[in-house]
Design a protein around this motif. Structure first.
Motif, PDB file in Angstrom:
ATOM      1  N   LEU A 237       0.834  -1.204   0.000  1.00 11.75           N
ATOM      2  CA  LEU A 237       0.000   0.000   0.000  1.00 11.75           C
ATOM      3  C   LEU A 237       0.870   1.256   0.000  1.00 11.75           C
ATOM      4  O   LEU A 237       0.598   2.208  -0.742  1.00 11.75           O
ATOM      5  CB  LEU A 237      -0.920  -0.009   1.219  1.00 11.75           C
ATOM      6  N   GLN A 292     -18.084   2.392   0.526  1.00 14.10           N
ATOM      7  CA  GLN A 292     -16.889   1.809   1.132  1.00 14.10           C
ATOM      8  C   GLN A 292     -17.256   0.751   2.162  1.00 14.10           C
ATOM      9  O   GLN A 292     -16.635  -0.314   2.226  1.00 14.10           O
ATOM     10  CB  GLN A 292     -16.039   2.915   1.772  1.00 14.10           C
ATOM     11  N   ASN A 297     -12.998  -0.672   0.657  1.00 10.40           N
ATOM     12  CA  ASN A 297     -12.241   0.526   0.293  1.00 10.40           C
ATOM     13  C   ASN A 297     -11.501   0.374  -1.035  1.00 10.40           C
ATOM     14  O   ASN A 297     -11.380   1.317  -1.811  1.00 10.40           O
ATOM     15  CB  ASN A 297     -11.236   0.851   1.396  1.00 10.40           C
ATOM     16  N   LYS A 298     -11.004  -0.840  -1.320  1.00  8.98           N
ATOM     17  CA  LYS A 298     -10.206  -1.043  -2.520  1.00  8.98           C
ATOM     18  C   LYS A 298     -11.028  -0.803  -3.785  1.00  8.98           C
ATOM     19  O   LYS A 298     -10.585  -0.096  -4.702  1.00  8.98           O
ATOM     20  CB  LYS A 298      -9.629  -2.460  -2.543  1.00  8.98           C
ATOM     21  N   ASN A 346      -8.589   5.168   4.959  1.00 11.30           N
ATOM     22  CA  ASN A 346      -9.213   3.982   5.558  1.00 11.30           C
ATOM     23  C   ASN A 346      -8.323   2.756   5.424  1.00 11.30           C
ATOM     24  O   ASN A 346      -8.216   1.941   6.350  1.00 11.30           O
ATOM     25  CB  ASN A 346     -10.564   3.710   4.898  1.00 11.30           C
ATOM     26  N   LEU A 347      -7.670   2.603   4.268  1.00  4.79           N
ATOM     27  CA  LEU A 347      -6.787   1.448   4.069  1.00  4.79           C
ATOM     28  C   LEU A 347      -5.578   1.508   4.999  1.00  4.79           C
ATOM     29  O   LEU A 347      -5.141   0.484   5.521  1.00  4.79           O
ATOM     30  CB  LEU A 347      -6.339   1.385   2.607  1.00  4.79           C
ATOM     31  N   ASP A 350      -6.746   0.487   8.364  1.00  4.22           N
ATOM     32  CA  ASP A 350      -7.013  -0.950   8.425  1.00  4.22           C
ATOM     33  C   ASP A 350      -5.728  -1.769   8.503  1.00  4.22           C
ATOM     34  O   ASP A 350      -5.664  -2.779   9.218  1.00  4.22           O
ATOM     35  CB  ASP A 350      -7.823  -1.394   7.199  1.00  4.22           C
ATOM     36  N   ARG A 351      -4.701  -1.356   7.772  1.00 10.03           N
ATOM     37  CA  ARG A 351      -3.491  -2.169   7.656  1.00 10.03           C
ATOM     38  C   ARG A 351      -2.418  -1.831   8.688  1.00 10.03           C
ATOM     39  O   ARG A 351      -1.429  -2.549   8.797  1.00 10.03           O
ATOM     40  CB  ARG A 351      -2.915  -2.043   6.242  1.00 10.03           C
ATOM     41  N   LEU A 424      -2.737  -4.183  -5.194  1.00  7.78           N
ATOM     42  CA  LEU A 424      -3.192  -3.832  -3.852  1.00  7.78           C
ATOM     43  C   LEU A 424      -3.822  -5.024  -3.133  1.00  7.78           C
ATOM     44  O   LEU A 424      -4.690  -5.686  -3.677  1.00  7.78           O
ATOM     45  CB  LEU A 424      -4.182  -2.668  -3.928  1.00  7.78           C
TER      46      LEU A 424
END
Length: 424
Positions: A237, A292, A297-298, A346-347, A350-351, A424
């Motif tokens: 990412l 989303q 999100n992706k 958001n990603l 999350d990660r 991704l």
């Protein structure tokens, strides 16, 4: 029967109060952000005597902010109080804009004035980096994961209303002072109002609850900042986002300069374009948040990236007598850019794991900031090398030092959107 929160966690009532206060804070802060960036920052730099290369440097300065997120992550672990860290760093970074506002009234050579301007911007950006890291970590813990899409959609929508009003008002004010041949006075008033509202937002921040921070017993700097390298999903990412920052940043500093210098656009009209984008975003942001939460999100991020590929061409095909392409660019920016901005955030949330999250956020900010820095310097160097005298008519359009960069950015966006979809 209501289940008790985990030991040390905020009660539900405190969380809800924090979410409401964050909306108020965003409303106030976005007045400051909208007035001290974009067309107004570009116009002020041109007033001080900035050339194309200097505009590129200004566009690259967010790298300083993102690099200093490492400092923010370290201080977060050492201090353990994200609220205090956010309030202090944000207060100083916004307050020193008062020095920028008075620069045109100080008698000094242009080179010295520009050097002071850039130096203060660097300090402000560095402190913004510390603020951003602490605030993002804070909000990651405060906003329940299942509500992030909807909550930030609502928060951004409400903030957009203030962006519309402040941008339009600032544009009208600056055009008025320019017409009476006192442009510096206009910037002083506009920046002054922005600073006051920004400091009011900091007061609201102080009353916003902070969830307990999961700190390590001992801060090992090397371990703290090498941890992201051991997380493949997070690294992918980060690298993709760096590429995206590069292809968008190579043209970003020059859109408003092109509008002011080549299309002879007034600040009011530039503000109207920004207002159109914000007005559309008011409608699209809540929808994007729901999309989303439903599709992920992706999927929304990649669709939004595809949508912004042709947007630089709106500037290329516009003329002083025909701004329809720019109106279309502004409208579609309001549709697609919110999905990119919030999707990437958001990603990252999350990660990035909860333990040591500040370091992950700092790493992401620094590496993507490197892309922004490289893009700004490269764009400024290319624009300066090409020179302002290049005018090559091609049918209904004219190639200039800026429009060449706009085309490069569009092609780069297409390449990166494909890479996001595959990697991704």
């Amino acid at each position: 029967m209501t289940q008790a929160p985990p030991p040390g966690a905020l009660p539900s009532s405190a969380v809800q109060r924090g979410l409401r206060l964050s909306i108020i804070e965003g409303l106030l802060t976005n007045i400051y952000i909208s007035v001290t960036a974009g067309a107004f920052l570009t116009g002020f730099a041109l007033l001080l005597g900035a050339d194309a290369f200097t505009l590129g440097i200004i566009g690259a300065l967010p790298f300083v902010s993102q690099l200093f997120q490492f400092v923010g992550a370290y201080l977060e672990e050492r201090i353990g109080d994200r609220r205090l860290l956010t309030v202090v760093s944000a207060g100083i970074s916004r307050g020193i804009w008062a020095l920028i506002a008075i620069l045109p009234f100080i008698g000094m050579p242009i080179a010295l004035r520009m050097a002071i301007f850039l130096f203060v911007l660097v300090i402000s950006q560095a402190l913004i980096g510390i603020t951003t890291n602490a605030w993002t970590s804070w909000m990651s813990d405060l906003v329940p994961a299942r509500q992030r899409g909807r909550y930030f959609g609502v928060r951004n929508t409400i903030a957009s209303i203030t962006v519309i009003l402040s941008t339009w008002g600032a544009g009208i004010a600056l055009d008025y002072f320019r017409q009476i041949n006192h442009p510096a006075d206009g910037y002083a008033w506009v920046f002054g109002v922005a600073i006051i509202t920004a400091l009011a937002g900091i007061v609201v921040l102080w009353f916003q609850p902070e969830p307990p921070l999961r700190r390590r017993e001992r801060v090992r700097v090397r371990e703290l900042f090498s941890a992201p390298l051991r997380q493949p999903a997070f690294m992918i990412l980060s690298l993709l986002s760096t590429g995206w920052a590069l292809v968008t940043g190579i043209a970003a500093p020059f859109f408003n300069a092109y509008g002011i210098q080549n299309l002879n656009l007034s600040f009011t009209l530039l503000a109207q374009f920004a207002v159109a984008t914000s007005a559309v975003a008011i409608v699209t942001q809540p929808l994007i948040g729901r999309l989303q939460d439903r599709y992920g999100n992706k999927a929304v991020l990649i669709a939004s990236m595809i949508g912004v590929i042709p947007l630089p061409w709106g500037w290329v095909f516009s003329t002083p007598s025909n701004q329809i392409p720019l109106w279309l660019t502004s409208i579609f920016s309001g549709i697609f850019w919110p999905g990119i901005t919030q999707g990437l955030l958001n990603l990252v949330m999350d990660r990035a794991p909860s333990e040591g999250r500040g370091a992950f956020l700092a790493f992401y900010g620094a590496i993507t900031g490197l892309g922004t820095f490289a893009a700004g310097v490269l764009g400024g160097a290319l624009a300066s090398a090409i020179g302002p005298t290049l005018l090559i008519p091609l049918g209904s359009i004219t190639l200039t030092q800026y429009t060449i960069l706009f085309g490069v950015s569009s092609l780069g966006r297409a390449i990166m959107a494909a890479l996001f979809a595959r990697r991704l």
